[in-house]
Motif scaffolding. Structure first.
Motif, short mmCIF file in Angstrom:
data_model
loop_
_atom_site.label_atom_id
_atom_site.label_comp_id
_atom_site.label_asym_id
_atom_site.label_seq_id
_atom_site.Cartn_x
_atom_site.Cartn_y
_atom_site.Cartn_z
N GLY A 296 -55.96 73.61 39.97
CA GLY A 296 -55.76 73.84 41.41
C GLY A 296 -56.95 73.39 42.22
N THR A 297 -57.40 74.27 43.09
CA THR A 297 -58.51 73.94 43.97
C THR A 297 -59.78 73.60 43.17
OG1 THR A 297 -57.68 75.16 45.86
CG2 THR A 297 -60.05 75.05 45.65
N SER A 298 -60.01 74.31 42.09
CA SER A 298 -61.20 74.02 41.29
C SER A 298 -61.13 72.62 40.68
CB SER A 298 -61.35 75.05 40.16
OG SER A 298 -61.60 76.32 40.71
N SER A 340 -64.34 77.01 37.63
CA SER A 340 -63.34 78.05 37.85
C SER A 340 -63.93 79.16 38.71
CB SER A 340 -62.92 78.62 36.48
OG SER A 340 -62.15 79.78 36.65
N GLN A 341 -63.25 79.51 39.77
CA GLN A 341 -63.71 80.61 40.61
C GLN A 341 -63.74 81.90 39.79
OE1 GLN A 341 -63.84 84.02 42.65
NE2 GLN A 341 -61.78 83.55 41.98
N SER A 342 -62.59 82.22 39.21
CA SER A 342 -62.44 83.50 38.51
C SER A 342 -63.18 83.53 37.18
CB SER A 342 -60.96 83.78 38.24
OG SER A 342 -60.44 82.76 37.40
N THR A 345 -59.35 81.64 34.05
CA THR A 345 -58.10 80.86 34.02
C THR A 345 -57.75 80.44 32.60
OG1 THR A 345 -58.51 80.15 36.26
CG2 THR A 345 -56.99 78.80 34.99
N ALA A 393 -58.34 79.84 47.65
CA ALA A 393 -59.79 79.60 47.58
C ALA A 393 -60.24 78.79 48.79
CB ALA A 393 -60.10 78.84 46.29
N LYS A 466 -53.19 73.80 50.20
CA LYS A 466 -53.28 74.96 51.09
C LYS A 466 -52.06 75.08 51.98
CE LYS A 466 -57.16 76.79 49.84
NZ LYS A 466 -57.25 76.13 48.52
N GLU A 469 -49.39 76.57 49.65
CA GLU A 469 -49.51 77.95 49.16
C GLU A 469 -49.58 78.98 50.28
OE1 GLU A 469 -52.95 79.08 46.86
OE2 GLU A 469 -54.22 77.65 47.89
C1 F6R Z 1 -55.75 77.59 45.47
C2 F6R Z 1 -56.29 78.35 44.37
C3 F6R Z 1 -55.89 77.98 42.99
C4 F6R Z 1 -57.07 78.12 42.03
C5 F6R Z 1 -56.63 77.89 40.59
C6 F6R Z 1 -57.79 77.94 39.63
O1 F6R Z 1 -56.22 78.04 46.70
O2 F6R Z 1 -57.03 79.27 44.57
O3 F6R Z 1 -55.35 76.71 42.93
O4 F6R Z 1 -58.04 77.19 42.40
O5 F6R Z 1 -55.68 78.83 40.21
O6 F6R Z 1 -58.40 79.19 39.65
P1 F6R Z 1 -59.88 79.39 39.16
O7 F6R Z 1 -60.75 78.63 40.09
O8 F6R Z 1 -60.11 80.85 39.22
O9 F6R Z 1 -59.95 78.84 37.77
#
Ligand code: F6R
Length: 580
Positions: A296-298, A340-342, A345, A393, A466, A469
């Motif tokens: 996704g965004t990452s 990855s934000q979280s 994933t 994100a 964006k 979603e």
């Molecule tokens: C879009 C969004 C998702 C995350 C994707 C990866 O706004 O937030 O596309 O970027 O699910 O998530 P992470 O970055 O947590 O691995």
């Protein structure tokens, strides 16, 4: 996805103020339905968000309870399919995050043994499986758990209780699970955030481990039932401001926080994160090939990183983690950089495991400290964006791109990092009103195309993502050059096309003219004065990506406001995708 919390305590605790309060912190993992079960066999569940559920729940006290917030995988969003699930007598109660891959086979076997299934979930096999092992085969609970690990394929973090027994069972394979150790209680949860206001001591489960906790103690075992010693980790978690403050949504608060969050990250490169960046730079130098992995965004941020590093002569590529298996082979000289934000994933984690198995080196860029991906990495850069509550994100994307710029800078790319935060502020203040007007024009459109090239192509994808979603508008982020090979057939009178044109990019200008000639309503985002409909600060093409992204995020936000959609928790989504 799904968030789970279970508490076993020496003293009684409140379901509303303790258990569900912790669960609420995991709502970002899924919000289709919510439920809990207490030691006496009471099960309560409902569809929808946690807050209304808390409101209508009559508070009770107990010393043992488990709870779940769901992102549906198997079975629709119904009360019946909500967790926890129980055997017929409601004496064995379980909840689960993950996917049990062979649940149909196990279900068939259990049905042949006389068990009746009432839900469409994969999880329902769990209480029936344990019922069969305990009551028909007369196994001990330990043996039943070991049998479960043997027979069940797939991913799981499971909490299980037996009616009127003061024991909490916790099982983990692939899906995240952590134990929080507080003074008078043990808290099992999907992540440390669930209990970070109660304790800073935690034990992370590794794959194929289970734990048994009583009010007094806990013991960890491997899947064969051998007791294992685990390290207690002390973590520090800065208490974040989670309120929306004066903003109507977390999304706009998070967009507007970016001058500060970006500056915090940029300053950290020379201070608290210097060693980590140095280490990553060294690993890049020592590796034959670099593979970025993200979703996704990452993934979009990683694409910018791959382009930037390739321009510096580094053998580098970026892959969508869920598809990497088809394209990438790793070896001992590969460096995988997960973004990855979280940090949780599952598509990324699976791919990292595949890479690690053949000796590749793992590094990461994450927002959430102590996350699985961070713990899996030899070195990990934190993007220091603070907690991002909105599912989409925004500020974390910007900071991911900033890490990419810093890495490229370390390899010779010329950029003044110190002006970025100020330019982010300028991007927002100069354009917010204009974007509100544009949102009025675009909010009723069915399709929007976003065109980019090179460094602005990932941004085209990001802006389109964006719009999909947040606003549920069909949007395509395209390589401008590809348009004429088919998609241009969709351009009609008035079709909105957003063109990302940094520094008068000739190819982008041509592509824009081509769609205009076919009636498109073009919107040019440029970094040159008087050269577009939306102007962001002067910058080179890579930096332009940051400012263009912010424009896209603001646009999707203001369209969302006009459409009155659930901006912070869009339908069908979750902030942390912990299933494949
Ligand atoms: C879009 C969004 C998702 C995350 C994707 C990866 O706004 O937030 O596309 O970027 O699910 O998530 P992470 O970055 O947590 O691995």
């Amino acid at each position: 996805m799904c968030g789970i919390v279970g508490i076993i305590s020496k003293h009684n605790f409140s379901i509303k103020n303790s258990l569900l309060k912790s669960l609420k912190k995991l709502e970002y993992r899924g919000y289709d339905s919510v439920g809990f079960a207490t030691k006496d066999g009471t099960i309560k569940k409902d569809i929808g968000f946690i807050d209304p559920f808390i409101e209508k729940t009559k508070d009770t006290e107990t010393n043992l309870a488990i709870s779940h917030t769901r992102w549906s995988t198997h079975g629709g969003i119904t009360i019946t399919n909500a967790h926890p699930h129980a055997n017929k007598e409601k004496t064995i109660i379980a909840l689960h995050n993950g996917i049990i891959e062979n649940y149909l086979e196990i279900k068939q076997d259990l049905e042949s043994a006389g068990y009746l299934f009432t839900t469409q979930t994969d999880t329902e096999i769990i209480p029936h499986f344990f019922d069969y092992e305990l009551n028909k085969k007369k196994q001990t609970m330990q043996k039943a758990i070991q049998e479960f690990f043997k027979q069940v394929h797939g991913t799981f973090a499971i909490l299980l209780i037996l009616k009127n027994q003061n024991i909490l069972y916790a099982l983990k394979r692939d899906s995240p699970l952590v134990l929080g150790i507080a003074q008078d209680k043990f808290i099992f949860a999907s992540d440390i955030y669930a209990f970070s206001d109660v304790t800073n001591k935690a034990i992370f489960f590794e794959d194929n481990e289970y734990a048994i906790a009583t009010q007094e103690k806990f013991t960890f075992y491997d899947k064969e039932g051998n007791e294992i010693k685990k390290n207690v980790q002390e973590f520090s978690w800065s208490k974040e401001e989670e309120s929306k403050q004066h903003y109507p949504h977390h999304m706009i608060k998070e967009i507007k926080e970016q001058p500060e969050t970006s500056n915090r990250l940029i300053q950290s490169f020379a201070t608290i994160q210097k060693n980590r960046i140095d280490k990553l730079v060294q690993l890049i130098r020592e590796s034959k090939s670099i593979v970025f992995l993200g979703c996704g965004t990452s993934y979009h941020a990683s694409l910018i990183g791959a382009i930037l590093l390739s321009h510096q002569g580094i053998n580098c590529r970026s892959n969508i983690a869920s598809e990497a298996e088809s394209f990438v082979s790793y070896d001992k000289e590969t460096l995988c950089i997960a973004i990855s934000q979280s940090g949780e994933t599952m598509d990324v984690i699976s791919e990292l495991k595949r890479a690690k198995a053949v000796g590749a080196t793992i590094a990461s860029i994450v927002n959430v400290p102590y996350s699985t991906i961070q713990r899996f990495s030899e070195t990990s850069i934190e993007i220091l964006a603070g907690q991002e509550v909105c599912v989409a994100a925004t500020k974390t994307f910007t900071n991911q791109v900033i890490v990419m710029l810093e890495l490229a800078r370390r390899f010779g790319y010329k950029i003044n990092m110190q002006t970025i935060s100020e330019k982010i502020k300028q991007t927002i203040t100069d354009n917010e009103e204009k974007i509100k007007q544009l949102a009025e024009e675009l909010c009723r459109k069915k399709d929007i195309f976003v065109l980019g090239k090179g460094m602005s192509y990932p941004m085209a994808r990001e802006i389109a993502l964006k719009l999909k979603e947040i606003d549920y508008i069909h949007a395509e982020g395209m390589m401008a050059g590809e348009l004429k090979h088919g998609t241009i057939a969709l351009i009609e009178e008035g079709t909105p096309v957003i063109s990302l044109v940094p520094n008068d990019n000739k190819d982008m200008l041509s592509a824009t003219q081509e769609v205009k000639a076919r009636g498109a309503k073009t919107i040019i985002i440029s970094n040159l004065k008087d050269k577009g409909d939306i102007i962001v600060p002067q910058s080179d093409t890579a930096e332009f990506a940051i400012y263009a992204g912010i424009i896209g995020h603001l646009l999707s936000y203001y369209i969302g406001v006009l459409l009155n959609v659930s901006i912070d928790k869009p339908r069908n989504l979750a902030k942390s995708c912990t299933v494949k």
